[in-house]
Enzyme design. Structure first.
Site, short mmCIF file in Angstrom:
data_model
loop_
_atom_site.label_atom_id
_atom_site.label_comp_id
_atom_site.label_asym_id
_atom_site.label_seq_id
_atom_site.Cartn_x
_atom_site.Cartn_y
_atom_site.Cartn_z
N SER A 196 52.33 15.27 8.26
CA SER A 196 51.12 15.44 7.48
C SER A 196 50.20 16.50 8.08
CB SER A 196 50.43 14.08 7.33
OG SER A 196 49.59 14.12 6.22
N LYS A 200 51.38 20.29 9.11
CA LYS A 200 50.77 21.61 8.86
C LYS A 200 50.74 22.40 10.17
CE LYS A 200 47.31 19.09 6.00
NZ LYS A 200 47.92 18.75 4.76
N TRP A 289 50.39 13.22 -3.23
CA TRP A 289 49.26 13.92 -2.59
C TRP A 289 49.77 15.12 -1.78
CZ3 TRP A 289 44.39 14.08 -3.55
CH2 TRP A 289 43.44 14.43 -2.59
N HIS A 324 54.09 8.30 1.92
CA HIS A 324 53.60 9.12 3.01
C HIS A 324 53.87 8.46 4.37
CE1 HIS A 324 51.10 12.39 4.35
NE2 HIS A 324 50.30 11.59 5.03
C1 GTR Z 1 44.88 13.34 4.17
C2 GTR Z 1 44.77 14.81 3.92
C3 GTR Z 1 46.14 15.42 3.90
C4 GTR Z 1 47.01 14.95 5.04
C5 GTR Z 1 46.78 13.50 5.40
C6 GTR Z 1 47.36 13.05 6.74
O1 GTR Z 1 43.68 12.69 4.15
O2 GTR Z 1 44.13 15.00 2.71
O3 GTR Z 1 46.05 16.83 3.85
O4 GTR Z 1 46.90 15.76 6.12
O5 GTR Z 1 45.46 13.17 5.43
O6 GTR Z 1 47.24 13.75 7.75
O7 GTR Z 1 47.93 11.96 6.74
#
Ligand code: GTR
Length: 348
Positions: A196, A200, A289, A324
């Protein structure tokens, strides 16, 4: 369309739409050869750093490492804890947690992950059994996951415009600085991964450092492997990510909200910078997402660059069912892909 199969490759049926042509220079001329593309690499990097992540400083001169613990594990591996310091008086400090498999006389490949804070690898014993060193660090020791620039690495480089993504990528690079000095490490087979927001940072780290042989961002989404243009329903947008996490990025990036098509790149450009080294993008079909469908588009566009280098077999996009997470399936996909890339083994 996305094939709902956890295969290493899926059918390239999605039409690549709206992403800038990776072979077009800013002056409108076309890149015709791999060496011409190489000549443009620096300008692609510069645009990404200038507009999106901010500039990442070079390695510090006084990086030092101390092994603070070394303990045997029940499954024959050794667990080491390393303290890495740099800056005046060792002001910047972070820790590596390394699991070195036992019974190997040759240097081993490494999986490096910066998500210690997230619980990191769910299958350390299996990773060791497959002959991989697992190295974990907590990227928030390098830069906090919060606004403000007075702790972590930021005070060391007060003139830099980087955000946390850049700082975390710098952390991956410093961990690599250490790992390549270790006799048990095969410096030509270092893979980086992260989940996540950590995905990145993984992708940015892998794009910028040729010592990294394989980059594997997991569910990295917006600001990672997903595009800013061509968003799918339910996916995070530039506006939303900057509203909540402005400190992850360069301070001028909000200027592109609502005019994402004016960005001189999109995230396939970042993926393409990994070429001709290896890249595995791992996605969860239920993680809308993080935009699995949009990520398929950046994957297809970046794959053109890999193919241009004769390295079409070094990029793969993996999908699994579910939400996720960075789960055992994602880690096994990485181990299989790494086995294939590093040792020519067949993908199961
Ligand atoms: C969320 C964010 C995402 C992602 C995520 C994470 O809130 O919007 O871009 O990075 O967190 O790190 O689990």
């Amino acid at each position: 369309m996305i094939a709902k199969t956890p295969s290493m490759e899926i059918d390239p049926l999605t039409v690549v739409a709206e992403l800038p042509d990776p072979f077009l220079r800013p002056d409108g001329t076309r890149i015709a050869t791999p060496s011409e593309w190489e000549a443009c690499r620096a300008s692609i990097q510069s645009a990404l750093l200038r507009d999106e992540y901010g500039h990442i400083p070079p390695p510090p001169e006084n990086l030092s490492a101390a092994e603070i613990a070394s303990d045997p594990l029940s499954y024959g591996a050794t667990e080491k804890r390393i303290r890495i310091t740099c800056g005046p008086g060792g002001a910047v400090q972070f820790h590596l947690h390394v699991i070195v498999p036992g019974g190997h006389s040759e240097p081993m490949p490494v999986l490096l992950v910066g998500d210690r804070c997230w619980g990191a690898a769910p299958i350390p014993q299996e990773i060791a059994a497959r002959g991989y060193v697992l190295a974990e660090f907590d990227r928030t020791e390098i830069a906090p996951d919060a606004p403000g620039r007075d702790v972590g690495v930021y005070p060391l480089y007060p003139d830099h415009d980087w955000g946390a993504m850049g700082a975390w990528a710098w952390g991956y690079h410093r961990a690599v600085d250490y790992l390549v000095t270790q006799p048990y490490v095969d410096a030509s087979r270092i893979a980086v991964t992260g989940h996540s927001r950590g995905g990145k940072a993984t992708l940015l780290a892998g794009a910028l450092d040729e010592r990294i042989a394989l980059a594997a961002p997991n569910n990295s989404g917006c600001g990672g492997a997903a595009p800013y243009r061509a968003k799918s329903a339910g996916a995070e947008t530039l506006e939303i990510i900057l509203r909540v996490f402005p400190y992850w990025f360069q301070a001028q990036l909000p200027a592109f909200i609502g005019r994402e098509d004016q960005l001189p790149f999109d995230q396939h450009s970042l993926l393409a910078l990994v070429a001709p080294r290896a890249l595995l993008i791992t996605n969860a079909l239920g993680d809308l997402w993080a935009d699995p469908e949009g990520t398929h588009q950046t994957y297809l566009a970046a794959r053109e660059v890999f193919e241009f280098f004769g390295a079409g077999g070094r990029i793969a996009n993996h999908y699994r069912e579910g939400k996720h997470a960075h789960n055992a399936d994602d880690w096994r996909a990485l181990l299989d892909f790494a086995d294939h890339q590093f040792f020519g083994k067949d993908v199961p």
